[in-house]
Structure formats: C-alpha cells, structure tokens
Design a protein around this motif. Structure first.
Motif, PDB file in Angstrom:
ATOM      1  N   THR A 136       0.845  -1.205   0.000  1.00  0.00           N
ATOM      2  CA  THR A 136       0.000   0.000   0.000  1.00  0.00           C
ATOM      3  C   THR A 136       0.882   1.258   0.000  1.00  0.00           C
ATOM      4  OG1 THR A 136      -0.233  -0.369   2.380  1.00  0.00           O
ATOM      5  CG2 THR A 136      -2.117  -0.947   0.997  1.00  0.00           C
ATOM      6  N   ARG A 150       2.800   5.992  -2.872  1.00  0.00           N
ATOM      7  CA  ARG A 150       3.921   6.787  -3.406  1.00  0.00           C
ATOM      8  C   ARG A 150       3.794   6.968  -4.909  1.00  0.00           C
ATOM      9  NH1 ARG A 150       6.333   4.444   0.893  1.00  0.00           N
ATOM     10  NH2 ARG A 150       6.707   2.500  -0.178  1.00  0.00           N
ATOM     11  N   LEU A 185       2.068   9.734   9.562  1.00  0.00           N
ATOM     12  CA  LEU A 185       0.750   9.328  10.072  1.00  0.00           C
ATOM     13  C   LEU A 185       0.077   8.388   9.074  1.00  0.00           C
ATOM     14  CD1 LEU A 185      -0.390  12.865  11.305  1.00  0.00           C
ATOM     15  CD2 LEU A 185       0.612  10.997  12.648  1.00  0.00           C
ATOM     16  N   VAL A 243      -2.740   7.276   6.423  1.00  0.00           N
ATOM     17  CA  VAL A 243      -3.719   7.777   5.464  1.00  0.00           C
ATOM     18  C   VAL A 243      -5.075   7.166   5.853  1.00  0.00           C
ATOM     19  CG1 VAL A 243      -4.301   7.712   2.992  1.00  0.00           C
ATOM     20  CG2 VAL A 243      -1.915   7.937   3.713  1.00  0.00           C
ATOM     21  N   GLY A 252       2.333  -3.830   4.288  1.00  0.00           N
ATOM     22  CA  GLY A 252       1.895  -2.478   4.684  1.00  0.00           C
ATOM     23  C   GLY A 252       0.406  -2.384   4.942  1.00  0.00           C
ATOM     24  N   TYR A 253      -0.290  -3.464   4.775  1.00  0.00           N
ATOM     25  CA  TYR A 253      -1.730  -3.510   5.044  1.00  0.00           C
ATOM     26  C   TYR A 253      -2.059  -4.907   5.555  1.00  0.00           C
ATOM     27  CZ  TYR A 253      -6.660  -2.345   4.491  1.00  0.00           C
ATOM     28  OH  TYR A 253      -7.978  -2.043   4.743  1.00  0.00           O
ATOM     29  N   ARG A 285      -2.800  -2.213   8.879  1.00  0.00           N
ATOM     30  CA  ARG A 285      -2.018  -1.540   9.922  1.00  0.00           C
ATOM     31  C   ARG A 285      -2.847  -1.309  11.173  1.00  0.00           C
ATOM     32  NH1 ARG A 285       1.851   0.599   5.927  1.00  0.00           N
ATOM     33  NH2 ARG A 285       3.491   1.735   6.999  1.00  0.00           N
ATOM     34  N   GLN A 334      -8.559  -2.149   9.650  1.00  0.00           N
ATOM     35  CA  GLN A 334      -8.091  -2.533   8.306  1.00  0.00           C
ATOM     36  C   GLN A 334      -8.054  -4.057   8.155  1.00  0.00           C
ATOM     37  OE1 GLN A 334      -4.379  -0.603   7.231  1.00  0.00           O
ATOM     38  NE2 GLN A 334      -5.310   1.427   7.200  1.00  0.00           N
ATOM     39  N   ARG A 385      13.636   8.184   0.699  1.00  0.00           N
ATOM     40  CA  ARG A 385      12.227   8.529   0.913  1.00  0.00           C
ATOM     41  C   ARG A 385      12.115   9.731   1.841  1.00  0.00           C
ATOM     42  NH1 ARG A 385       8.955   3.049   2.253  1.00  0.00           N
ATOM     43  NH2 ARG A 385       7.976   4.537   3.653  1.00  0.00           N
ATOM     44  N   ARG A 420       6.496   7.255  12.925  1.00  0.00           N
ATOM     45  CA  ARG A 420       5.922   6.064  12.299  1.00  0.00           C
ATOM     46  C   ARG A 420       5.959   4.884  13.263  1.00  0.00           C
ATOM     47  NH1 ARG A 420       9.673   6.066   7.248  1.00  0.00           N
ATOM     48  NH2 ARG A 420       8.776   4.053   6.716  1.00  0.00           N
TER      49      ARG A 420
HETATM   50  P1  AMP Z   1       5.273   2.085   3.992  1.00  0.00           P
HETATM   51  O1  AMP Z   1       5.870   2.169   2.632  1.00  0.00           O
HETATM   52  O2  AMP Z   1       4.490   0.821   4.217  1.00  0.00           O
HETATM   53  O3  AMP Z   1       6.267   2.374   5.084  1.00  0.00           O
HETATM   54  O4  AMP Z   1       4.175   3.278   4.074  1.00  0.00           O
HETATM   55  C1  AMP Z   1       4.567   4.620   3.951  1.00  0.00           C
HETATM   56  C2  AMP Z   1       3.432   5.517   4.429  1.00  0.00           C
HETATM   57  O5  AMP Z   1       2.274   5.296   3.604  1.00  0.00           O
HETATM   58  C3  AMP Z   1       2.951   5.259   5.847  1.00  0.00           C
HETATM   59  O6  AMP Z   1       3.732   5.927   6.827  1.00  0.00           O
HETATM   60  C4  AMP Z   1       1.522   5.813   5.775  1.00  0.00           C
HETATM   61  O7  AMP Z   1       1.511   7.230   5.808  1.00  0.00           O
HETATM   62  C5  AMP Z   1       1.076   5.385   4.368  1.00  0.00           C
HETATM   63  N1  AMP Z   1       0.447   4.035   4.389  1.00  0.00           N
HETATM   64  C6  AMP Z   1       0.913   2.899   3.816  1.00  0.00           C
HETATM   65  N2  AMP Z   1       0.095   1.868   4.045  1.00  0.00           N
HETATM   66  C7  AMP Z   1      -0.934   2.362   4.783  1.00  0.00           C
HETATM   67  C8  AMP Z   1      -2.094   1.783   5.374  1.00  0.00           C
HETATM   68  N3  AMP Z   1      -2.346   0.475   5.279  1.00  0.00           N
HETATM   69  N4  AMP Z   1      -2.928   2.611   6.050  1.00  0.00           N
HETATM   70  C9  AMP Z   1      -2.685   3.918   6.175  1.00  0.00           C
HETATM   71  N5  AMP Z   1      -1.591   4.525   5.676  1.00  0.00           N
HETATM   72  C10 AMP Z   1      -0.713   3.751   4.987  1.00  0.00           C
END
Ligand code: AMP
Length: 215
Positions: A31, A36, A57, A59, A85-86, A88, A92, A160, A171
């Motif tokens: 996700t 991104r 934070l 989303v 990433g999902y 979280r 969800q 990033r 985070r």
């Molecule tokens: P990641 O690449 O998984 O570290 O995600 C980077 C950022 O994307 C996180 O810090 C959140 O802001 C957002 N993000 C990614 N996945 C989610 C999710 N499942 N729910 C909410 N925000 C997300």
C-alpha cells in the motif's frame, strides 16, 4: 498463498516481499508503494495522502481500502499475493477479510517480522530506494556498486522523504499503538507466526519460505 507481512517500518517487509514474490511467482502488493506512485503522478489520491505520509501518520482507512479493493480487481491475485503495509489497524484487518471474502478468498498466513527500534532507525535513515525498480540499498550496510545508482537497473537512487529520524520515530509510535490489536486478531485466527527480523535478510527469507511451504 495469501500472505500478509506484518511488522514495524524498517522490519524488511518490502525487501522480503519482493524476494518472496520472485521466488513464489506471486504479486507483491504494497500500500505504501501504491500511495507513493499516486504522489509521484500527482493524482487526487496522491495529493490527499502526501502531507499525511510526510508526517509519518496513517492515510485514512477509506482511501486505502478503496485503493486496495481496486488493486484486488487485477486478475493476477488469482495466484495469490504477498501483502506488505496492510493491514495496519484492527479495522483494516477486518476490512481486508471483508474484501477478500467477497471474492471467496481469505488470508492464509500472517508473518510478523519482529525488530528492535535501534535496528529500525539505522536501517531506515540509511535506506536508499531505486526510482525505477524499487530495489533497496543502504548507504553504509549495503551500498550500491556505483554511488547513487541501482545495481540492477542503473536508475537513480533516492531517499524517501519519510525516512528521516523524526518521521521514523513518529511512524514507530503510530505502529506501536496499533499492532497489539492486530497481533491478537491474527493469533485468535491461528494464522500468526513471529520471526526475529533483526537477523540477516536471507535467513529471514528462508524462514518465511518454510512457513509458506507448510500452508
Ligand atoms: P510504507 O511504505 O508501508 O512504510 O508506508 C509509507 C506511508 O504510507 C505510511 O507511513 C503511511 O503514511 C502510508 N500508508 C501505507 N500503508 C498504509 C495503510 N495500510 N494505512 C494507512 N496509511 C498507509
């Protein structure tokens, strides 16, 4: 195989998911990567998400769920998937079960990559990502052969915007507030397996592969 990788930012979910996806010929769904990509293309979703992501934070659940639901319409998930990433949050996790059950699917295995805070901060603040293929490097521990360029496709590496120490700590805090309920949820379903992800990445990959083979 419908696999979920859980763990703090910097646990190596992305790295492991990419390697497993190749090994098992399954799509890797991240996700964070989809968000991104939306930020990069300047989509409405991307512009809503950018400020939130830069602060470390989450989303909004609705935005991410809609995005995921759409991704699951791609027929490639018939073979299975590796989700990174999902979920979280508990909400969800429930949404994921709902989306999958509408398609007659379910999560088979959840692997929790347990990592210490010091390892996370070091990994993330030195992380370099390829702008084209998404491969990860580390400025000190795993530098690219040519500074600033990807070993695999020679594209430019970038850091990033959320991989700075202040955002990483935020985070981690957000992650810790939510993870206990997720662990409980998947433990109750007897789907959760925990691994020590401070170990070498290849060793962790081996252990996840063994767990997948048992499903
Ligand atoms: P990641 O690449 O998984 O570290 O995600 C980077 C950022 O994307 C996180 O810090 C959140 O802001 C957002 N993000 C990614 N996945 C989610 C999710 N499942 N729910 C909410 N925000 C997300």
């Amino acid at each position: 195989m419908h696999l979920v990788l859980l763990g703090p930012p910097g646990a190596g979910k992305g790295t492991q998911a990419k390697r497993l996806a190749e090994k098992l010929s399954l799509p890797h769904i991240s996700t964070g990567d989809i968000l991104r990509q939306n930020v990069k293309t300047g989509s409405v979703l991307g512009s809503q998400a950018k400020g939130i992501m830069d602060k470390g934070l989450l989303v909004s659940d609705d935005l991410v769920a809609a995005m995921l639901d759409e991704r699951f319409n791609n027929p490639d998930i018939k073979k299975g998937f590796i989700l990174d990433g999902y979920p979280r949050t508990l909400s969800q996790a429930e949404t994921l079960d709902e989306i999958l059950s509408r398609k007659g699917l379910a999560v088979d295995l959840v692997v929790y990559l347990n990592t210490s805070d010091e390892v996370i901060i070091k990994r993330l603040t030195g992380r370099l990502v390829c702008s084209k293929c998404g491969a990860n490097f580390h400025a000190l521990n795993m530098p690219p052969k040519v500074i600033g360029l990807c070993d695999n496709c020679q594209s430019v590496l970038y850091q990033r915007t959320d991989d700075n120490e202040i955002t990483v700590r935020k985070r981690l805090e957000v992650y810790k507030n939510e993870v206990a309920s997720l662990i409980k949820y998947y433990n109750q379903q007897r789907k959760l397996h925990s691994l020590n992800a401070d170990l070498d990445a290849l060793e962790v990959l081996e252990q996840i592969t063994l767990l997948c083979a048992k499903v």
